[in-house]
Design an enzyme around this catalytic site. Sequence first.
Site, PDB file in Angstrom:
ATOM      1  N   GLY A 119       0.825  -1.211   0.000  1.00  0.00           N
ATOM      2  CA  GLY A 119       0.000   0.000   0.000  1.00  0.00           C
ATOM      3  C   GLY A 119       0.855   1.256   0.000  1.00  0.00           C
ATOM      4  O   GLY A 119       0.573   2.222  -0.707  1.00  0.00           O
TER       5      GLY A 119
ATOM      6  N   ARG B 126       2.553  11.473  -8.432  1.00  0.00           N
ATOM      7  CA  ARG B 126       1.849  11.493  -7.144  1.00  0.00           C
ATOM      8  C   ARG B 126       2.634  10.805  -6.023  1.00  0.00           C
ATOM      9  O   ARG B 126       2.056  10.335  -5.049  1.00  0.00           O
ATOM     10  CB  ARG B 126       0.467  10.820  -7.250  1.00  0.00           C
ATOM     11  CG  ARG B 126      -0.509  11.659  -8.032  1.00  0.00           C
ATOM     12  CD  ARG B 126      -1.846  10.971  -8.196  1.00  0.00           C
ATOM     13  NE  ARG B 126      -2.714  11.827  -8.977  1.00  0.00           N
ATOM     14  CZ  ARG B 126      -3.738  12.504  -8.474  1.00  0.00           C
ATOM     15  NH1 ARG B 126      -4.059  12.394  -7.221  1.00  0.00           N
ATOM     16  NH2 ARG B 126      -4.458  13.277  -9.242  1.00  0.00           N
TER      17      ARG B 126
ATOM     18  N   GLU C  83      -8.889  -5.560   5.864  1.00  0.00           N
ATOM     19  CA  GLU C  83      -7.941  -4.654   5.200  1.00  0.00           C
ATOM     20  C   GLU C  83      -8.752  -3.837   4.208  1.00  0.00           C
ATOM     21  O   GLU C  83      -9.967  -3.758   4.361  1.00  0.00           O
ATOM     22  CB  GLU C  83      -6.757  -5.419   4.586  1.00  0.00           C
ATOM     23  CG  GLU C  83      -7.100  -6.588   3.698  1.00  0.00           C
ATOM     24  CD  GLU C  83      -7.424  -6.209   2.287  1.00  0.00           C
ATOM     25  OE1 GLU C  83      -8.631  -6.087   1.976  1.00  0.00           O
ATOM     26  OE2 GLU C  83      -6.512  -6.097   1.457  1.00  0.00           O
TER      27      GLU C  83
ATOM     28  N   ASP D  85      -2.561  -5.714  13.754  1.00  0.00           N
ATOM     29  CA  ASP D  85      -3.308  -5.403  14.970  1.00  0.00           C
ATOM     30  C   ASP D  85      -4.449  -6.404  15.107  1.00  0.00           C
ATOM     31  O   ASP D  85      -4.878  -6.999  14.123  1.00  0.00           O
ATOM     32  CB  ASP D  85      -3.816  -3.950  14.957  1.00  0.00           C
ATOM     33  CG  ASP D  85      -4.476  -3.567  13.646  1.00  0.00           C
ATOM     34  OD1 ASP D  85      -3.742  -3.286  12.666  1.00  0.00           O
ATOM     35  OD2 ASP D  85      -5.701  -3.596  13.585  1.00  0.00           O
TER      36      ASP D  85
END
Length: 242
Positions: free
Chosen positions: A20, A43, A179, A204
């Site tokens: 990601g 970007r 996710e 987590d």
Amino acid sequence: MSIHLAAQPGEIAPHVLMPGDPLRAQWIAETFLEDARQYNTVRNMFGYTGTYQGVPVSVQGSGMGQPSMSIYATELLKDYGVKTIIRVGTCGAISHQVKLRDVIIANTASTDSAINRLQFHGIDFAPGADFNLMRYAADNAESRGLNAKVGGLFSSDLFYNGRPELAMQLADYGVLAIEMETSVLYTLALKYGAQALTVATVSDHILTEEATSAQERQQTFSAMVELALETVKQNAEAQPSH
Ligand code: HPA
């Protein structure tokens, strides 16, 4: 060039790892690939191509969430002819079947996103992983002694979700973790006749509220990237035409 990627034709390998975070893409390229060259800075969504043990591999950041993933995955698959995408990510566990730092090899991805519904009016399409990538990853994880589990992910559009009971209902149906990218990745790979898989470490645990430290995240992420690269290599060697 595509709208969001600046690579020239041929500059992106047929096999791509997608974290990601674009800085993770840079770290993967610098740590694991030989002769890595950056092909995209548009970007700041960095992309690199190099080789892993002789196999050409690219690493491309996807950004967070399904709209961002869908832009980069579509351009890779449609404009650059990419054949294999492995998402290397993190996820939050919603099941006692998985522990912190485990690796989830995602066979399916449920979603609360409207993306599938927009494309399949009235049909609940079931996005699934490529079977060969999944079995290579599962076999590799076992031989490396990683705590890996094959199961479903929930690709949510909301990180800060006000209705956690909905995720818990999915957990009752065997979904392991949340996710934000896999469902649309699997749909797009199937659309373009390509292979896709997500491997994700549990960063987590939503039930126990435990979280990994930054150092633990780095270590487990590193082991998972090696797993993904071995999977890409084995898959490429089994299908030289790809
Ligand atoms: N929710 C969504 N995405 C995530 C999470 C989470 O709890 N943890 C890591 N990625």
